[in-house]
Design a protein around this motif. Sequence first.
Motif, PDB file in Angstrom:
ATOM      1  N   ARG A  75       4.855 -10.506  30.448  1.00 44.29           N
ATOM      2  CA  ARG A  75       5.731 -11.657  30.720  1.00 44.29           C
ATOM      3  C   ARG A  75       6.153 -12.333  29.411  1.00 44.29           C
ATOM      4  NH1 ARG A  75       2.394 -12.326  35.478  1.00 44.29           N
ATOM      5  NH2 ARG A  75       3.736 -12.288  37.316  1.00 44.29           N
ATOM      6  N   THR A  76       5.226 -12.471  28.481  1.00 43.86           N
ATOM      7  CA  THR A  76       5.535 -13.078  27.183  1.00 43.86           C
ATOM      8  C   THR A  76       6.550 -12.222  26.434  1.00 43.86           C
ATOM      9  OG1 THR A  76       3.314 -14.016  27.076  1.00 43.86           O
ATOM     10  CG2 THR A  76       4.530 -13.859  25.005  1.00 43.86           C
ATOM     11  N   ARG A  77       6.360 -10.933  26.468  1.00 42.64           N
ATOM     12  CA  ARG A  77       7.293 -10.040  25.789  1.00 42.64           C
ATOM     13  C   ARG A  77       8.659 -10.044  26.462  1.00 42.64           C
ATOM     14  NH1 ARG A  77       4.544  -4.508  23.934  1.00 42.64           N
ATOM     15  NH2 ARG A  77       6.704  -4.252  23.266  1.00 42.64           N
ATOM     16  N   LEU A  78       8.686 -10.222  27.770  1.00 40.90           N
ATOM     17  CA  LEU A  78       9.948 -10.308  28.494  1.00 40.90           C
ATOM     18  C   LEU A  78      10.756 -11.510  28.012  1.00 40.90           C
ATOM     19  CD1 LEU A  78      11.833  -9.386  30.794  1.00 40.90           C
ATOM     20  CD2 LEU A  78      10.450 -10.761  32.353  1.00 40.90           C
ATOM     21  N   VAL A  79      10.084 -12.634  27.852  1.00 45.33           N
ATOM     22  CA  VAL A  79      10.746 -13.851  27.376  1.00 45.33           C
ATOM     23  C   VAL A  79      11.303 -13.653  25.966  1.00 45.33           C
ATOM     24  CG1 VAL A  79      10.337 -16.264  26.715  1.00 45.33           C
ATOM     25  CG2 VAL A  79       9.387 -15.383  28.842  1.00 45.33           C
ATOM     26  N   LYS A  80      10.579 -12.886  25.154  1.00 49.45           N
ATOM     27  CA  LYS A  80      10.989 -12.631  23.772  1.00 49.45           C
ATOM     28  C   LYS A  80      11.966 -11.458  23.664  1.00 49.45           C
ATOM     29  CE  LYS A  80       6.707 -14.332  21.737  1.00 49.45           C
ATOM     30  NZ  LYS A  80       5.579 -13.993  20.870  1.00 49.45           N
ATOM     31  N   ASN A  81      12.352 -10.874  24.801  1.00 52.98           N
ATOM     32  CA  ASN A  81      13.238  -9.711  24.830  1.00 52.98           C
ATOM     33  C   ASN A  81      12.666  -8.564  24.011  1.00 52.98           C
ATOM     34  OD1 ASN A  81      15.457  -8.332  25.789  1.00 52.98           O
ATOM     35  ND2 ASN A  81      16.757  -8.950  24.071  1.00 52.98           N
ATOM     36  N   ASP A  82      11.376  -8.312  24.162  1.00 53.05           N
ATOM     37  CA  ASP A  82      10.650  -7.290  23.424  1.00 53.05           C
ATOM     38  C   ASP A  82       9.906  -6.385  24.411  1.00 53.05           C
ATOM     39  OD1 ASP A  82       9.346  -5.857  21.387  1.00 53.05           O
ATOM     40  OD2 ASP A  82       7.678  -7.268  21.359  1.00 53.05           O
ATOM     41  N   LEU A  83      10.657  -5.720  25.265  1.00 52.78           N
ATOM     42  CA  LEU A  83      10.038  -4.882  26.281  1.00 52.78           C
ATOM     43  C   LEU A  83       9.683  -3.503  25.732  1.00 52.78           C
ATOM     44  CD1 LEU A  83      12.205  -5.727  29.401  1.00 52.78           C
ATOM     45  CD2 LEU A  83       9.853  -6.394  28.938  1.00 52.78           C
ATOM     46  N   PRO A  84       8.590  -2.918  26.210  1.00 45.84           N
ATOM     47  CA  PRO A  84       8.222  -1.561  25.820  1.00 45.84           C
ATOM     48  C   PRO A  84       9.253  -0.556  26.332  1.00 45.84           C
ATOM     49  CG  PRO A  84       6.448  -2.657  27.029  1.00 45.84           C
ATOM     50  CD  PRO A  84       7.636  -3.523  27.126  1.00 45.84           C
ATOM     51  N   ASP A  85       9.208   0.646  25.787  1.00 45.66           N
ATOM     52  CA  ASP A  85      10.132   1.686  26.217  1.00 45.66           C
ATOM     53  C   ASP A  85       9.820   2.182  27.621  1.00 45.66           C
ATOM     54  OD1 ASP A  85      11.572   1.993  23.645  1.00 45.66           O
ATOM     55  OD2 ASP A  85       9.582   2.589  22.943  1.00 45.66           O
TER      56      ASP A  85
END
Length: 103
Positions: A75-85
């Motif tokens: 969820r934190t990465r989603l907010v930062k637009n840093d999603l895994p491949d």
Amino acid sequence: MKRVLVGMSALMCTFLLTGCGSSGAKEDDVVHLEFFSNKSESIGTYEGMIEKFEKEHPDIDVSLYAPPEAETVLRTRLVKNDLPDVVSLGGNALYSELAQAVF
């Protein structure tokens, strides 16, 4: 169980190859992909699948990331637009959140 693993394997390969096509890497370069999982009980299975995949595709490096509190991390990465491949998770509320955010 075997049918599930075969299905997961096929799905993983599809996602990995999709990620390769959009990477824009040159033929000489190694493609690095991050495989994110929220299922710690599947780590051994994924490691085996990744090892086999990398042997068949030496120009692709897959890193497995399965942190504690994986859903919070995602969820934190989603907010930062840093999603895994590649993401492996069950069909819970987070799945719906990701689908709405990505599509």
